[in-house]
Design an enzyme around this catalytic site. Structure first.
Site: not given
Ligand code: 13P
Length: 251
Positions: A9, A11, A95, A97, A167, A173, A213
């Site tokens: 992803n 983002k 997601h 976010e 997640e 992150g 992560s």
């Molecule tokens: P990270 O792998 O950067 O922690 O992000 C996870 C994520 O939100 C994937 O959709």
């Protein structure tokens, strides 16, 4: 046997030139999709050029979101029909976010899941709890609620073919990945929720990813767990070398 699925992803990262040089670097080097599904979740802007760069390769594309109507006066949104027309196979929905910053509800996400299936694509449906919920010991109930509300009126066939990504928000992150046993336990909650709703055959088929992560150095620990069928990866999917290393670790 559930085929592993590793999805990057990206983002809101990369320019078109960066996206295309990533595609060039990975396209002949991913393991066969008989063994693992390799998916790149690109910003919508780059899906059309990437679809032509990656045509005929074992790399599949995901959009990171879409709207639930195919066309109309919805300024700024992306049509699932138009995304599917590009040859995109997956759409990430729900997601954390998007839930947090763009106020998406379980009901919106459910409508998007239906629109994605109606256009012949597969949702990667995300769920996950906040640190507060985790610390209060309420993760299982929270996840069960997100799954139950998000899957309303989907058919058994649809749910069998979809991907659900667990997640935990506190692991995204932050570099603070969930312990593999916790990931397995909560992916197991996802599977048992699907079983309650759709029965054991569907629950044995749905693919469940862990995300938060994940890196080349820790992916094998997750993939060794019974309920984890893949990973949804943010930061470590941005560099071609690291994306390829994630795939190598699971093949
Ligand atoms: P990270 O792998 O950067 O922690 O992000 C996870 C994520 O939100 C994937 O959709």
């Amino acid at each position: 046997m559930r085929k592993p699925i590793i999805a990057g992803n990206w983002k809101m990262n990369k320019t078109l030139a960066e996206a295309q040089s990533f595609a060039e670097a990975v396209k002949g080097n991913v393991p066969s999709n008989d063994v693992v599904d390799a998916v790149i979740g690109s910003p919508a802007l780059f899906l059309a050029p990437l679809a032509s760069n990656l045509e005929g390769t074992d790399v599949k594309l995901a959009a990171q979101n879409c709207y639930f109507e195919n066309a109309g006066a919805f300024t700024g949104e992306n049509s699932p029909a138009a995304i599917a027309d590009l040859g995109v196979q997956y759409v990430i929905i729900g997601h954390s976010e998007r839930r947090e910053y763009f106020h998406e509800t379980d009901e919106d996400i459910n409508k998007k899941a239906k629109a994605i299936f109606a256009n012949g694509m597969t949702p990667i449906f995300c769920c996950g709890e906040s640190l507060e919920t985790y610390e209060a010991g309420q993760t299982a109930e929270w996840i069960e609620g997100q799954i139950t509300n998000g899957l309303v009126d989907l058919t058994a066939e649809q749910v069998s073919s979809m991907v659900i990504a667990y997640e935990p928000i506190w692991a995204i992150g932050t570099g603070k990945s969930a312990d593999a046993n916790i990931a397995d336990e909560i992916c197991g909650v996802v599977r048992s929720t699907v079983e309650k709703l759709y029965g054991s055959d569907v629950a044995s088929k749905v693919r469940i990813q862990y995300g938060g992560s994940v890196k080349p150095e820790n992916i094998a620990e997750y993939m060794a767990k019974e309920n984890v069928d893949g990973a949804l990866v943010g930061g470590a999917s941005l560099e071609a070398e690291s994306f390829l290393a994630l795939l190598e670790a699971v093949k």
